[in-house]
Design a protein around this motif. Structure first.
Motif, PDB file in Angstrom:
ATOM      1  N   ASP A  62     -15.745  14.845   0.706  1.00  0.00           N
ATOM      2  CA  ASP A  62     -15.409  14.249   2.034  1.00  0.00           C
ATOM      3  C   ASP A  62     -13.907  13.880   2.237  1.00  0.00           C
ATOM      4  O   ASP A  62     -13.825  12.509   1.968  1.00  0.00           O
ATOM      5  CB  ASP A  62     -16.448  13.172   2.495  1.00  0.00           C
ATOM      6  N   TRP A  63     -12.891  14.266   2.293  1.00  0.00           N
ATOM      7  CA  TRP A  63     -11.581  14.148   2.389  1.00  0.00           C
ATOM      8  C   TRP A  63     -10.904  14.034   3.738  1.00  0.00           C
ATOM      9  O   TRP A  63      -9.618  14.075   3.927  1.00  0.00           O
ATOM     10  CB  TRP A  63     -10.888  15.082   1.828  1.00  0.00           C
ATOM     11  N   PRO A  64     -11.691  13.554   4.762  1.00  0.00           N
ATOM     12  CA  PRO A  64     -10.755  13.618   6.189  1.00  0.00           C
ATOM     13  C   PRO A  64      -9.630  12.596   6.300  1.00  0.00           C
ATOM     14  O   PRO A  64      -8.785  12.823   7.188  1.00  0.00           O
ATOM     15  CB  PRO A  64     -11.962  13.435   7.339  1.00  0.00           C
ATOM     16  N   TRP A  65      -9.964  11.413   5.593  1.00  0.00           N
ATOM     17  CA  TRP A  65      -9.033  10.351   5.682  1.00  0.00           C
ATOM     18  C   TRP A  65      -8.135  10.321   4.893  1.00  0.00           C
ATOM     19  O   TRP A  65      -7.268   9.170   4.630  1.00  0.00           O
ATOM     20  CB  TRP A  65      -9.867   9.013   5.716  1.00  0.00           C
ATOM     21  N   ALA A  66      -7.763  11.294   4.027  1.00  0.00           N
ATOM     22  CA  ALA A  66      -6.777  11.342   2.816  1.00  0.00           C
ATOM     23  C   ALA A  66      -5.327  11.113   3.310  1.00  0.00           C
ATOM     24  O   ALA A  66      -4.898  11.387   4.417  1.00  0.00           O
ATOM     25  CB  ALA A  66      -6.697  12.867   2.155  1.00  0.00           C
ATOM     26  N   SER A  67      -4.553  10.153   2.326  1.00  0.00           N
ATOM     27  CA  SER A  67      -3.366   9.705   2.829  1.00  0.00           C
ATOM     28  C   SER A  67      -2.452   9.635   1.402  1.00  0.00           C
ATOM     29  O   SER A  67      -3.081   9.905   0.537  1.00  0.00           O
ATOM     30  CB  SER A  67      -3.468   8.267   3.577  1.00  0.00           C
ATOM     31  N   ARG A  68      -1.107   9.386   1.711  1.00  0.00           N
ATOM     32  CA  ARG A  68      -0.436   9.189   0.527  1.00  0.00           C
ATOM     33  C   ARG A  68      -0.213   7.606   0.608  1.00  0.00           C
ATOM     34  O   ARG A  68       0.351   7.134   1.488  1.00  0.00           O
ATOM     35  CB  ARG A  68       0.830   9.780   0.789  1.00  0.00           C
ATOM     36  N   GLY A  69      -0.439   7.016  -0.879  1.00  0.00           N
ATOM     37  CA  GLY A  69      -0.110   5.447  -0.821  1.00  0.00           C
ATOM     38  C   GLY A  69      -0.083   5.068  -2.176  1.00  0.00           C
ATOM     39  O   GLY A  69       0.134   5.811  -3.217  1.00  0.00           O
ATOM     40  N   ALA A  70      -0.482   3.810  -2.421  1.00  0.00           N
ATOM     41  CA  ALA A  70      -0.631   3.332  -3.768  1.00  0.00           C
ATOM     42  C   ALA A  70      -1.473   3.953  -4.667  1.00  0.00           C
ATOM     43  O   ALA A  70      -2.631   3.969  -4.035  1.00  0.00           O
ATOM     44  CB  ALA A  70      -0.751   1.653  -3.537  1.00  0.00           C
ATOM     45  N   ALA A  71      -1.285   4.111  -5.914  1.00  0.00           N
ATOM     46  CA  ALA A  71      -2.283   4.755  -6.703  1.00  0.00           C
ATOM     47  C   ALA A  71      -3.705   3.965  -7.051  1.00  0.00           C
ATOM     48  O   ALA A  71      -4.549   4.456  -7.439  1.00  0.00           O
ATOM     49  CB  ALA A  71      -1.534   5.119  -8.140  1.00  0.00           C
ATOM     50  N   LEU A 114       0.539  -1.147   0.057  1.00  0.00           N
ATOM     51  CA  LEU A 114       0.090   0.020  -0.062  1.00  0.00           C
ATOM     52  C   LEU A 114       0.755   1.277  -0.166  1.00  0.00           C
ATOM     53  O   LEU A 114       0.377   2.491  -0.173  1.00  0.00           O
ATOM     54  CB  LEU A 114      -0.976   0.026   1.170  1.00  0.00           C
ATOM     55  N   ALA A 115       2.042   1.015   0.323  1.00  0.00           N
ATOM     56  CA  ALA A 115       3.156   2.296   0.390  1.00  0.00           C
ATOM     57  C   ALA A 115       3.338   2.981  -1.076  1.00  0.00           C
ATOM     58  O   ALA A 115       2.964   2.112  -2.309  1.00  0.00           O
ATOM     59  CB  ALA A 115       4.492   2.019   0.582  1.00  0.00           C
ATOM     60  N   GLY A 116       3.310   4.224  -1.349  1.00  0.00           N
ATOM     61  CA  GLY A 116       3.388   4.853  -2.477  1.00  0.00           C
ATOM     62  C   GLY A 116       3.365   6.350  -2.196  1.00  0.00           C
ATOM     63  O   GLY A 116       3.267   6.819  -0.921  1.00  0.00           O
ATOM     64  N   ASP A 117       3.432   7.483  -3.145  1.00  0.00           N
ATOM     65  CA  ASP A 117       3.412   8.908  -3.082  1.00  0.00           C
ATOM     66  C   ASP A 117       2.295   9.505  -3.638  1.00  0.00           C
ATOM     67  O   ASP A 117       2.266  10.544  -3.779  1.00  0.00           O
ATOM     68  CB  ASP A 117       4.541   9.324  -3.369  1.00  0.00           C
ATOM     69  N   ARG A 118       1.268   8.724  -4.025  1.00  0.00           N
ATOM     70  CA  ARG A 118      -0.122   9.206  -4.505  1.00  0.00           C
ATOM     71  C   ARG A 118      -1.051   9.771  -3.707  1.00  0.00           C
ATOM     72  O   ARG A 118      -1.144   9.164  -2.612  1.00  0.00           O
ATOM     73  CB  ARG A 118      -0.722   8.136  -5.737  1.00  0.00           C
TER      74      ARG A 118
END
Length: 305
Positions: free
Chosen positions: A212-221, A185-189
Motif C-alpha cells: 500500500d504505497w499511495p503516500w510515497a515520498s522522498r525524505g529522511a531515511a 524531514l528533507a532527504g532523498d530516500r
C-alpha cells in the motif's frame, strides 16, 4: 464498509480475469486499512493468485486519485524486493483497479512483538539505502499541515477538551518541536509515509514486506521507522526504547523522534475532531486512539527534568 469482490462491476471483474488468464473463482476480502474500495486476494480457475484493489468516486471522492498515485509508485519500485510487484492497472476515468503480486504472509501481531519490530526495522534499513525518484513529492512539503497542527489546535475555539494535563502543560513545546523538526524531514530516500501493521506483511521466512504505497515520498531515511514506534505503542505496552538504536543508525537524533511523534500527535488530535470522512466511518475513532498513543509515547520518551 469495504466493497467486496462480488460488488465490483462485471466489467472490472472481467478485466481482472483477462489479466490473470482465467476467471476468478475465489476472493477473500482483506481486513485492515481505511480504503472504502475493494481489497481482495483472488485465485483463478488456473490457480493463479493476485491481490486486487478497486475503487470509484462513489465510495470516496479522493480514493481513486490515491490508487492512481500508487500505480505510478509501484511502477517506479519495480524489482524492489521490499515492495510488491504491480501486475497490471486499469483506469477508465471512474473505476481505478490495481492487480498486484499476492504476497504470501500475515500482518504483524497486535500487540507487536520485539522480533517483528526488529524485522520491520531491518526492512526499513534496506529501503533507506535506495534513493527515491526526484519527481516524488518532498516529505517536508507534504507534511507541512501535519507538523503545524498544534498551532491550530491551540488557537481554535473548538479545541479538544479531553487533552490530558501533561499535554496541556506542554502544548507550546510540542508545537515548537514539531515545527523545528519539519525541515529535518528533507532527504532523498524512499519513504512510505503511512507505515502501520496493516501495511506490512511478515513472510513465512520472517522477512517483512511493505504494501500500500499511495503516500510515497522522498525524505529522511529514518521517518518511517519513527512512525513505526507509534503503531507499536498503539497496539500494546511493548517498550520501544530498545529499538531506538536502529533509528539512530538511520541518522535520527532522539529529538528527531520526539519531533515526529509531536507532529503526528497534533495532526491526529486535530483530525479526530473533524466531521466523519465520506465512506470511512471508523477513521476518526482510529485517529483518536492513535493520537492518545502518540501522546502516551511522548510522555514515556520525554527527557526528565
Amino acid at each position: 464498509m469495504r466493497l467486496t469482490w462480488a460488488q465490483l462491476p462485471p466489467h472490472v471483474r472481467a478485466w481482472v480475469g483477462d489479466v490473470l488468464d482465467g476467471p476468478v473463482v475465489g476472493a477473500v476480502s482483506q481486513p485492515g486499512g481505511f480504503s472504502p474500495g475493494s481489497a481482495d486476494r483472488v485465485v483463478t480457475d488456473g490457480d493463479r493468485r493476485a491481490f486486487v484493489k478497486a475503487v470509484s468516486p462513489d465510495q470516496n471522492p479522493r480514493t481513486p486519485d490515491l490508487h492512481r498515485r500508487e500505480v505510478e509508485v509501484l511502477r517506479t519500485l519495480a524489482g524492489l524486493p521490499e515492495a510488491p510487484r504491480l501486475v497490471a492497472a486499469s483506469d477508465d476515468g471512474h473505476w481505478v483497479v490495481l492487480v498486484v503480486e499476492d504476497v504470501e504472509g500475515r500482518h504483524p501481531s497486535l500487540p507487536w512483538t520485539d522480533e517483528e519490530v526488529a524485522a520491520t526495522l531491518h526492512t526499513l534499513t534496506c529501503l533507506a539505502t535506495r534513493p527515491a525518484p526526484p519527481t516524488w513529492p518532498a516529505l517536508e512539503e507534504e507534511l507541512v499541515g501535519e507538523m503545524t497542527a498544534w498551532s491550530r489546535v491551540r488557537e481554535s475555539p473548538d479545541a479538544p477538551v479531553d487533552l490530558d494535563p501533561w499535554t496541556v502543560a506542554h502544548l507550546s513545546e510540542l508545537d515548537a518541536l514539531a515545527r523545528a523538526t519539519l525541515p529535518r524531514l528533507a532527504g532523498d530516500r524512499i519513504v512510505h509515509t503511512d507505515l502501520r501493521a496493516d501495511n506490512l506483511l511478515v513472510t513465512p521466512d520472517g522477512r517483512v514486506r511493505v504494501v500500500d504505497w499511495p503516500w510515497a515520498s522522498r525524505g529522511a531515511a529514518w521517518f518511517d521507522a519513527a512512525t513505526l514506534l507509534l503503531n507499536v505503542r498503539w497496539s500494546g505496552p511493548l517498550d520501544v526504547r530498545p529499538h531506538l538504536g536502529a533509528l539512530r543508525d538511520l541518522g535520527a537524533t532522539d529529538e528527531d523522534v520526539l519531533g515526529v511523534l509531536a507532529g503526528l500527535a497534533g495532526y491526529l488530535v486535530e483530525a479526530a475532531a473533524q466531521p466523519p470522512a465520506p465512506g470511512l466511518p471508523t477513521l476518526r475513532a482510529f485517529q483518536r486512539e492513535q493520537g492518545r498513543a502518540a501522546l502516551a509515547l511522548l510522555q514515556e520518551l520525554w527527557p526528565a527534568g
